[in-house]
Design a protein around this motif. Structure first.
Motif, PDB file in Angstrom:
ATOM      1  N   PRO A 366       1.218   7.460   3.917  1.00 44.51           N
ATOM      2  CA  PRO A 366      -0.339   7.429   4.359  1.00 44.51           C
ATOM      3  C   PRO A 366      -0.418   5.762   4.292  1.00 44.51           C
ATOM      4  N   ALA A 367       0.175   5.040   3.387  1.00 46.32           N
ATOM      5  CA  ALA A 367      -0.319   3.495   3.394  1.00 46.32           C
ATOM      6  C   ALA A 367       0.122   2.837   4.790  1.00 46.32           C
ATOM      7  N   TRP A 368       1.449   3.250   5.214  1.00 45.25           N
ATOM      8  CA  TRP A 368       1.665   2.758   6.596  1.00 45.25           C
ATOM      9  C   TRP A 368       0.833   2.902   7.837  1.00 45.25           C
ATOM     10  N   PHE A 383      -5.018  -8.682   8.239  1.00 45.08           N
ATOM     11  CA  PHE A 383      -3.661  -7.998   8.133  1.00 45.08           C
ATOM     12  C   PHE A 383      -2.484  -9.209   7.251  1.00 45.08           C
ATOM     13  N   PHE A 384      -2.842 -10.201   7.646  1.00 45.52           N
ATOM     14  CA  PHE A 384      -1.794 -11.283   6.919  1.00 45.52           C
ATOM     15  C   PHE A 384      -2.072 -11.201   5.511  1.00 45.52           C
ATOM     16  N   TRP A 385      -3.354 -11.608   5.234  1.00 44.72           N
ATOM     17  CA  TRP A 385      -3.610 -11.579   3.762  1.00 44.72           C
ATOM     18  C   TRP A 385      -3.450 -10.262   3.112  1.00 44.72           C
ATOM     19  N   ASN A 386      -3.506  -9.043   3.733  1.00 41.22           N
ATOM     20  CA  ASN A 386      -3.262  -7.793   3.115  1.00 41.22           C
ATOM     21  C   ASN A 386      -1.774  -7.794   2.625  1.00 41.22           C
ATOM     22  N   GLU A 387      -0.840  -8.229   3.733  1.00 42.06           N
ATOM     23  CA  GLU A 387       0.495  -8.353   3.698  1.00 42.06           C
ATOM     24  C   GLU A 387       1.130  -9.459   2.515  1.00 42.06           C
ATOM     25  N   TYR A 421      -0.351  -0.201  -3.310  1.00 42.38           N
ATOM     26  CA  TYR A 421      -0.754  -0.509  -1.635  1.00 42.38           C
ATOM     27  C   TYR A 421      -1.552   0.508  -1.077  1.00 42.38           C
ATOM     28  N   LEU A 422      -1.054   1.995  -1.231  1.00 38.99           N
ATOM     29  CA  LEU A 422      -1.908   2.869  -0.697  1.00 38.99           C
ATOM     30  C   LEU A 422      -3.712   2.490  -1.362  1.00 38.99           C
ATOM     31  N   GLY A 423      -3.886   2.462  -2.479  1.00 37.62           N
ATOM     32  CA  GLY A 423      -5.083   2.150  -2.918  1.00 37.62           C
ATOM     33  C   GLY A 423      -5.777   0.733  -2.268  1.00 37.62           C
ATOM     34  N   GLN A 424      -5.054  -0.031  -2.025  1.00 39.07           N
ATOM     35  CA  GLN A 424      -5.540  -1.251  -1.451  1.00 39.07           C
ATOM     36  C   GLN A 424      -5.861  -1.122   0.035  1.00 39.07           C
ATOM     37  N   VAL A 425      -5.064  -0.582   0.936  1.00 38.37           N
ATOM     38  CA  VAL A 425      -5.496  -0.552   2.389  1.00 38.37           C
ATOM     39  C   VAL A 425      -6.395   0.524   2.430  1.00 38.37           C
ATOM     40  N   PHE A 426      -6.363   1.737   1.513  1.00 38.92           N
ATOM     41  CA  PHE A 426      -7.440   2.826   1.586  1.00 38.92           C
ATOM     42  C   PHE A 426      -8.938   1.932   1.277  1.00 38.92           C
ATOM     43  N   PHE A 427      -8.861   1.217   0.068  1.00 44.11           N
ATOM     44  CA  PHE A 427     -10.119   0.461  -0.003  1.00 44.11           C
ATOM     45  C   PHE A 427     -10.758  -0.432   0.679  1.00 44.11           C
TER      46      PHE A 427
END
Length: 503
Positions: A366-368, A383-387, A421-427
């Motif tokens: 799901p994170a991907w 995207f850059f800062w997230n990665e 990471y899932l929590g991060q991208v979901f937020f």
């Protein structure tokens, strides 16, 4: 009555979308399996014909050229897909033609740039890679491959962005197969001297196959001034540059971790880790590559509409989990046999790392899928800062995990990293784009993760015969649940009965 008709239309659209996801995944899943078989054959042939020294030289040459390409291609292989897909779905023929012309020009510019850097830096590259200037001429010749690979990439981008999936699949498979067949005679008759000609002929074959399928696309001749190129290509180049930086970060994290493992545990531990991560990212990861081919351009085409994007993300996540979960449970049960078949019994020490990492893949899926929304919306900096943040804590967790618990700690750190990471991208996605997971996802994820968790517990506490019995039951339960849920979304029973009915 009208309400009933509308609901039926919505259900039909959902079913069609699910079937498209499944169709694309099956097509490119087959392509990835074929490419892995080609890769295994190539490795075996190289090992027999060239020996360890030849394989080492080949690896250094390939790695160096890959790095040059990564630094100079500006991520056009990904950012270009987004622009082509968006232009296609605008139903504006002139916009699509101009976007294709801009992409073609940028592909040539970046390809020539990479080729020239390799050509004029050949002596330096030889000294960096091999510690001497003996391979200067080799890098001079390999500068051709940098250009050819980027030109081939341009055709693949068009095929993917326009969603000509069958042609893209054929191009990948034919290119890989012909490249291998043409390179073998060079290695057989010339030995080490045939390495560079083999690489050049492989790149040429890939380019010619890509050109053949790319020329099936109707292209309009569009005049393009330098000013227009700068204006139209700015977004593509900026987004692509951010993607390139992200790729370099991943390589950096991977390199730093291997150095730490080598320093702390020795080269054998690095070898075990490489074998384990290859199983996780290459063999299981083929599903991600297969999904990306169709999913990314489809998401890019609806990215401006948060509701449609939310719907597609949920559908993609559901299908991915339903396909992958039974595979993961099965691999957890029989991982020792898989390791022995692919490697040898000497690598069995990595199995505990793989158990924990497979649980992490339940969160990675799901994170991907959600994470693609940043690229699809063209938010390169986000995207850059997230990665960057995720790679930093991934490296930190990996170092802590290995320092205290060895290879087992690396598996646990993989799991923890993807939970975070899932929590991060979901937020981020929820805050910026009102994204939310639907009930269907929660049900699938919850139950399949429980099957995976029970499998791990069984492996830990049960002796071998009972572990295989429990594992087999869990495989059947996971597989049956996936079949039932896929049938609801795809009409799987009807498709199967229809297929055998035709026979």
């Amino acid at each position: 009555m009208e309400k009933s008709i509308e609901l039926t239309k919505v259900d039909n659209q959902k079913g069609s979308s699910y079937r498209q996801i499944m169709k694309a995944t099956s097509i490119f899943g087959g392509v990835q399996v074929f490419n892995i078989i080609i890769s295994i054959l190539r490795s075996k042939i190289m090992a027999v014909l060239l020996g360890p020294a030849g394989v080492g030289i080949l690896g250094l040459l390939n790695t160096t050229i890959l790095l040059i390409s990564s630094l100079t291609n500006f991520g056009l292989g990904i950012s270009g897909v987004k622009d082509i897909a968006t232009a296609k779905d605008s139903n504006d023929g002139s916009r699509l033609a101009k976007t294709m012309a801009v992409l073609n020009r940028l592909i040539w510019i970046t390809g020539v740039l990479g080729s020239l850097i390799t050509l004029f830096g050949a002596k330096w590259l030889s000294e960096v890679a091999f510690g001497n200037s003996e391979y200067t001429l080799a890098f001079v010749w390999l500068s051709i491959t940098v250009l050819l690979k980027q030109l081939a990439s341009g055709h693949f981008v068009l095929l993917q962005g326009l969603r000509r999936l069958k042609d893209l699949a054929k191009a990948n498979m034919v290119g890989s197969g012909i490249g291998l067949l043409l390179s073998i005679p060079f290695y057989y008759y010339l030995g080490l001297e045939g390495i560079v000609p083999g690489l050049v002929i492989t790149a040429l074959a890939t380019f010619l196959v890509a050109l053949y399928f790319g020329n099936k696309i109707k292209k309009q001749s569009v005049p393009l001034s330098i000013r227009e190129l700068k204006w139209e290509g700015k977004g593509m180049m900026t987004m692509g540059f951010m993607l390139s930086l992200s790729g370099i970060m991943v390589l950096g994290e991977s390199y730093a971790l291997r150095v730490f493992i080598n320093y702390s545990g020795g080269v054998e531990q690095v070898g075990l880790y490489n074998a384990g991560i290859a199983l996780i990212t290459t063999y299981v990861g083929l599903l991600f590559t297969a999904m990306e081919t169709d999913y990314y351009p489809r998401l890019a085409s609806v990215a401006s509409n948060n509701i449609k994007a939310n719907e597609l993300i949920n559908q993609q996540t559901e299908i991915a989990l339903l396909i992958l979960a039974p595979v993961l449970v099965g691999l957890m049960v029989f991982i020792d046999w898989v390791i022995i078949i692919l490697y040898s019994s000497e690598f069995l020490a990595v199995n505990v790392m793989i158990y924990w990492a497979f649980l992490g893949l339940f969160f990675k899926v799901p994170a991907w899928v959600v994470g693609f929304i940043f690229i699809a919306k063209g938010k390169g900096r986000l995207f850059f800062w997230n990665e960057l943040i995720s790679n930093l804590y991934l490296l930190l967790f990996n170092i802590i995990g290995y320092y205290y618990w060895g290879l087992t700690g690396l598996g646990i750190s993989f799991l923890v990293s993807y939970v975070v990471y899932l929590g991060q991208v979901f937020f981020i996605a929820r805050t910026k784009y009102q994204f939310s997971f639907q009930k269907g996802f929660s049900k699938i994820f919850g139950l399949q993760f429980v099957f995976g968790l029970l499998c791990l517990v069984g492996i830990k506490i049960l002796d071998t015969p009972w572990m295989y019995i429990l594992g087999s039951v869990l495989i059947l339960l996971s597989g049956y649940f996936s079949f039932v849920e896929l049938d609801k979304r795809l009409g799987l029973k009807e498709l199967i009965l229809g297929f055998f009915g035709k026979k």
